[in-house]
Write a protein that holds these residues in place. Sequence first.
Motif, mmCIF file in Angstrom:
data_model
loop_
_atom_site.group_PDB
_atom_site.id
_atom_site.type_symbol
_atom_site.label_atom_id
_atom_site.label_comp_id
_atom_site.label_asym_id
_atom_site.label_seq_id
_atom_site.Cartn_x
_atom_site.Cartn_y
_atom_site.Cartn_z
ATOM 1 N N VAL A 149 41.132 31.372 31.707
ATOM 2 C CA VAL A 149 41.955 32.297 30.929
ATOM 3 C C VAL A 149 41.148 32.842 29.755
ATOM 4 C CG1 VAL A 149 43.946 32.451 29.378
ATOM 5 C CG2 VAL A 149 44.181 31.326 31.589
ATOM 6 N N ALA A 150 40.416 31.948 29.087
ATOM 7 C CA ALA A 150 39.601 32.386 27.946
ATOM 8 C C ALA A 150 38.510 33.361 28.365
ATOM 9 C CB ALA A 150 38.973 31.170 27.260
ATOM 10 N N LEU A 151 38.087 33.287 29.641
ATOM 11 C CA LEU A 151 37.001 34.142 30.129
ATOM 12 C C LEU A 151 37.506 35.394 30.845
ATOM 13 C CD1 LEU A 151 34.559 31.411 31.494
ATOM 14 C CD2 LEU A 151 34.350 32.710 29.370
ATOM 15 N N ILE A 152 38.796 35.661 30.753
ATOM 16 C CA ILE A 152 39.333 36.881 31.377
ATOM 17 C C ILE A 152 38.610 38.141 30.892
ATOM 18 C CG2 ILE A 152 41.361 38.402 31.409
ATOM 19 C CD1 ILE A 152 43.097 35.970 31.858
ATOM 20 N N PRO A 153 38.302 38.279 29.587
ATOM 21 C CA PRO A 153 37.565 39.477 29.160
ATOM 22 C C PRO A 153 36.248 39.680 29.907
ATOM 23 C CG PRO A 153 38.463 38.345 27.252
ATOM 24 C CD PRO A 153 38.698 37.442 28.434
ATOM 25 N N VAL A 154 35.596 38.599 30.300
ATOM 26 C CA VAL A 154 34.361 38.716 31.075
ATOM 27 C C VAL A 154 34.663 39.329 32.438
ATOM 28 C CG1 VAL A 154 32.473 37.452 32.155
ATOM 29 C CG2 VAL A 154 33.286 36.778 29.887
ATOM 30 N N GLY A 155 35.737 38.866 33.067
ATOM 31 C CA GLY A 155 36.115 39.431 34.359
ATOM 32 C C GLY A 155 36.476 40.903 34.265
ATOM 33 N N VAL A 156 37.155 41.278 33.184
ATOM 34 C CA VAL A 156 37.508 42.684 32.981
ATOM 35 C C VAL A 156 36.246 43.526 32.824
ATOM 36 C CG1 VAL A 156 38.627 44.323 31.410
ATOM 37 C CG2 VAL A 156 39.762 42.166 31.984
ATOM 38 N N PRO A 216 28.059 40.006 29.358
ATOM 39 C CA PRO A 216 29.211 39.104 29.288
ATOM 40 C C PRO A 216 29.120 37.955 30.277
ATOM 41 C CG PRO A 216 29.928 41.393 29.228
ATOM 42 C CD PRO A 216 28.464 41.410 29.556
ATOM 43 N N MET A 217 28.572 38.227 31.458
ATOM 44 C CA MET A 217 28.434 37.179 32.459
ATOM 45 C C MET A 217 27.473 36.097 31.971
ATOM 46 S SD MET A 217 27.473 37.518 36.492
ATOM 47 C CE MET A 217 25.873 38.254 36.131
ATOM 48 N N LEU A 218 26.382 36.508 31.319
ATOM 49 C CA LEU A 218 25.435 35.532 30.774
ATOM 50 C C LEU A 218 26.043 34.762 29.610
ATOM 51 C CD1 LEU A 218 22.122 37.622 30.835
ATOM 52 C CD2 LEU A 218 22.790 35.778 32.377
ATOM 53 N N ALA A 232 39.591 29.680 43.467
ATOM 54 C CA ALA A 232 40.943 30.204 43.695
ATOM 55 C C ALA A 232 41.337 31.162 42.578
ATOM 56 C CB ALA A 232 41.936 29.050 43.801
ATOM 57 N N TRP A 233 41.062 30.768 41.334
ATOM 58 C CA TRP A 233 41.368 31.643 40.203
ATOM 59 C C TRP A 233 40.579 32.946 40.303
ATOM 60 C CZ3 TRP A 233 44.345 31.727 35.693
ATOM 61 C CH2 TRP A 233 43.977 32.711 34.761
ATOM 62 N N THR A 234 39.302 32.837 40.616
ATOM 63 C CA THR A 234 38.445 34.016 40.683
ATOM 64 C C THR A 234 38.939 35.004 41.723
ATOM 65 O OG1 THR A 234 36.536 32.701 39.970
ATOM 66 C CG2 THR A 234 36.074 34.816 41.033
ATOM 67 N N LEU A 235 39.381 34.505 42.877
ATOM 68 C CA LEU A 235 39.903 35.396 43.912
ATOM 69 C C LEU A 235 41.128 36.153 43.417
ATOM 70 C CD1 LEU A 235 40.147 36.554 46.751
ATOM 71 C CD2 LEU A 235 41.340 34.448 47.421
ATOM 72 N N LEU A 293 43.575 41.270 41.342
ATOM 73 C CA LEU A 293 44.366 41.958 40.324
ATOM 74 C C LEU A 293 43.526 43.001 39.582
ATOM 75 C CD1 LEU A 293 46.393 38.943 38.854
ATOM 76 C CD2 LEU A 293 47.183 40.698 40.460
ATOM 77 N N LEU A 294 42.281 42.644 39.253
ATOM 78 C CA LEU A 294 41.431 43.587 38.528
ATOM 79 C C LEU A 294 40.991 44.741 39.417
ATOM 80 C CD1 LEU A 294 39.209 41.193 36.365
ATOM 81 C CD2 LEU A 294 41.075 42.669 35.604
ATOM 82 N N ARG A 295 40.820 44.499 40.711
ATOM 83 C CA ARG A 295 40.459 45.588 41.614
ATOM 84 C C ARG A 295 41.594 46.610 41.675
ATOM 85 N NH1 ARG A 295 36.947 46.131 45.853
ATOM 86 N NH2 ARG A 295 35.501 45.083 44.440
ATOM 87 N N ARG A 296 42.835 46.139 41.606
ATOM 88 C CA ARG A 296 43.965 47.070 41.572
ATOM 89 C C ARG A 296 43.996 47.840 40.255
ATOM 90 N NH1 ARG A 296 48.858 43.257 44.048
ATOM 91 N NH2 ARG A 296 47.989 43.080 46.173
ATOM 92 N N ARG A 297 43.622 47.151 39.180
ATOM 93 C CA ARG A 297 43.628 47.813 37.864
ATOM 94 C C ARG A 297 42.444 48.750 37.714
ATOM 95 N NH1 ARG A 297 43.607 50.409 34.154
ATOM 96 N NH2 ARG A 297 44.202 50.010 31.987
ATOM 97 N N TYR A 298 41.310 48.384 38.288
ATOM 98 C CA TYR A 298 40.092 49.203 38.200
ATOM 99 C C TYR A 298 39.564 49.444 39.618
ATOM 100 C CZ TYR A 298 40.357 47.548 33.373
ATOM 101 O OH TYR A 298 40.791 47.255 32.104
#
Length: 258
Positions: free
Chosen positions: A49-56, A107-109, A232-235, A240-245
């Motif tokens: 959850v804390a790393l959601i900005p990285v996924g975005v 962000p990934m690093l 599982a979380w990453t999938l 969800l992010l692919r739908r948003r972006y």
Amino acid sequence: MDLYAFPPIAAILDAAYAGLMGLAALLEPLTGSAAAAASVVLLTLLVRVALIPVGVSQAKAEQTRSRLAPKLRALQQRHKRDRERLQRETMKLYADEKASPLAGCLPMLAQAPVIAIVYTLFLHSTIAGHANGLLTQQLLGVPLGASLTGVIVTGTVSLGALGVFAAVLAVIVITAEITRRAFRPPVDDAPDASALAGAGMARLAGVLQFATAVVALFVPLAAGLYLATTVAWTLVQRVLLRRRYPLAPADPRDSGRA
């Protein structure tokens, strides 16, 4: 030299360990003997959850790459004999589009140290010079410090242990297959060298989706729970992010407009 014995890192690990064991104590009235395993899953979810900005950031970067891909292919075709011109035009394209070829990488690093600290808690038998009590806890009678290959080699494997490890591996493998199918890289139909290279990379990416399952065979059960929760979380997050972006649709006319 043991990197994890370096005082600042050891102090961070010890604080994270204390927090993890405190979380297990809070969960014990609800989850009983599975409190330690539940704390592993919950801590993993909190970190993700804390790393959601990285996924975005990564999703936005992927969207940008897909939008610029036709223009980049056109530049490569136009300047394939002049590498310096190709590099200049490529950087100009990114500048004009207010984008960066490294978008999403930093962000990934940045998340790597956080993940390394958390993963170490589930992997190492000692933390900051003392025993890692987490790995002595059990899930359905299986120690969190035991690995599937370990119990097989030592002859201590049981039907219950096989069931627990099989469930963890099933989550990882099924998630990997869904991810492979859902996010298979598009490959051009043109029978040129770049298309063949793209096909090879696509196949390699598909194979690498299952590398986590191989790792889970050798690591402690606690680390396996972390890996299963993470994939599982990453999938779900990627869907969800692919739908948003969403990625830009393939349009052969884009190359002519580049």
